[in-house]
Scaffold this motif. Structure first.
Motif: not given
Length: 317
Positions: A28-35
Motif C-alpha cells: 500500500r505504501g508504494d501504491m501497489d494494487n491487488v490487480n
C-alpha cells in the motif's frame, strides 16, 4: 500457474474444487494494487486484505477491485504488541527457538485466518464448492470502518469497497450460512471483445471510453466475478487509470494512476488480465464501459482492445 489453479478448482476435492486463499499484498505504501498480482486477482483465489486492532485498514494492505474480504492482522508498527501470535516451526526452522511467535503480521497473517474459517465452513458442510465458499464469505462479511468514503452499494445490495472488499470476515456468520447453504448452479461464462484502437490523450481527464453491450441475445447472468483483458501499449503504464463501469453504474477501478518519477521501460498493459469481485450478484445484461485515462504527461499509448469475461449463473430473463 494459471493452468494449475484451474485444475485445482476443477478436479480438487472430488470435483468440488480446492479453495485457494491469497494474501492481497503489503504494498500500500508504494501504491501497489491487488490487480497487479496475477495470483491475487485470479477468480480462482480469495484475495484477503488486513485490518488492524482498531477495525481499520492496515497501513500496508493493498487496495483493489479483486479484494473479497479483510481479516485482522498487525498494525504495521514495531513494538506496539499489536502483532499476531501464532504457532511456530520448532527450533532453527522457525522465527524463534520456541514453539510460538508473537510478531507475525501483514496480509500473510490475515489470509491464514481466513483459511482457518474456510476449514470450519467445510467441516460444517463438506459439499460446498470453491465458488460457494467465495459467495458465503462475501455475503456474510461485515461493513467495518463505516466512515470510509470508499463504501458504496452495488446493484445487488452488497456493500463494497476497493479497500475492504465486502467487509471484515465474520466467522460465526460464515459457518452458520455454510450449514444451510444451497449450492450455486453450474457456472456459465459470457465473453465479448471490443477494439477501439484509439490514441490515449496524454495528461487528459477525458481519456478513451469503449463500450460492449450484452443484449437479449446473450444469456443474462447473476455475476460472481468479472475479468477484463486489456491491450493498451504505453510507455509508462503507471500513468494509466483503468475503470470498468457496469450497466448498473457500479465502478471497478482496475488500475489507479500513480505518481510517476521516470519511465519504467515497460510496454504497458499487453493483454493483462484484471479482475473484479465488486459486481457480485449484479446482472450481466446491458452496456459495459471501459475507460482508460492517461493522467500524467510525458508518455504516450493506445487503447487497442479489451475483452470482457463475466462468470456466474444463468438468471431468469
Amino acid at each position: 500457474a494459471e493452468t494449475a489453479l484451474r485444475d485445482g478448482v476443477t478436479n480438487g476435492r472430488g470435483g468440488k474444487g480446492i479453495v485457494y486463499v491469497w494474501a492481497a499484498g503489503n504494498g500500500r505504501g508504494d501504491m501497489d494494487n491487488v490487480n497487479y498480482d496475477g495470483f491475487a486477482n485470479s477468480r480462482y483465489t480469495i484475495a484477503v486484505g488486513a485490518s488492524t486492532i482498531t477495525g481499520k485498514i492496515a497501513p500496508y494492505s493493498e487496495d483493489g477491485a479483486p479484494v473479497m474480504v479483510v481479516a485482522p492482522s498487525s498494525d504495521g508498527a514495531a513494538g506496539t504488541l499489536h502483532d499476531v501470535v501464532t504457532t511456530d516451526l520448532t527450533g532453527s526452522a522457525g522465527y524463534v527457538s520456541g514453539d510460538y511467535y508473537s510478531g507475525f503480521g501483514g496480509t500473510s497473517a490475515s489470509a491464514p485466518l481466513v483459511s482457518g474459517i474456510v476449514a470450519l465452513m467445510l467441516q460444517a458442510n463438506p459439499a460446498l464448492t470453491w465458488r460457494d465458499v467465495q459467495a458465503i464469505l462475501m455475503e456474510t462479511a461485515v461493513k467495518i470502518d463505516p466512515g470510509n468514503k470508499e463504501w458504496t452499494t452495488n446493484a445487488a445490495g452488497y456493500h463494497v469497497n476497493h479497500t475492504y472488499g465486502f467487509g471484515g470476515i465474520d466467522a460465526k456468520a460464515a459457518v452458520a450460512a455454510a450449514r444451510s447453504w444451497r449450492n450455486l448452479g453450474a457456472e456459465t461464462t459470457v465473453t465479448a471483445t471490443a477494439r477501439p484502437n484509439a490514441r490515449i490523450p496524454d495528461a487528459s481527464t477525458t481519456g478513451v471510453t469503449s463500450s460492449i453491450t450484452l443484449g437479449r441475445s446473450r444469456q443474462r447472468l447473476s455475476i460472481e466475478y468479472v475479468e477484463v483483458v486489456l491491450n493498451a501499449p504505453h510507455d509508462f503504464w503507471h500513468d494509466l487509470e483503468v475503470t470498468l463501469i457496469a450497466p448498473s453504474g457500479t465502478r471497478s477501478i482496475l488500475s489507479p494512476a500513480a505518481i510517476p518519477d521516470t519511465s519504467d521501460g515497460t510496454q504497458g498493459f499487453l493483454h493483462w488480465r484484471f479482475g473484479s469481485a465488486r459486481h457480485f450478484g449484479e446482472s450481466s445484461r446491458g452496456t459495459w464501459k471501459l475507460r482508460v485515462r492517461d493522467l500524467h504527461g510525458g508518455d504516450r499509448g493506445r487503447f487497442v482492445s479489451w475483452q470482457l469475461r463475466i462468470y456466474g449463473t444463468v438468471a431468469p430473463s
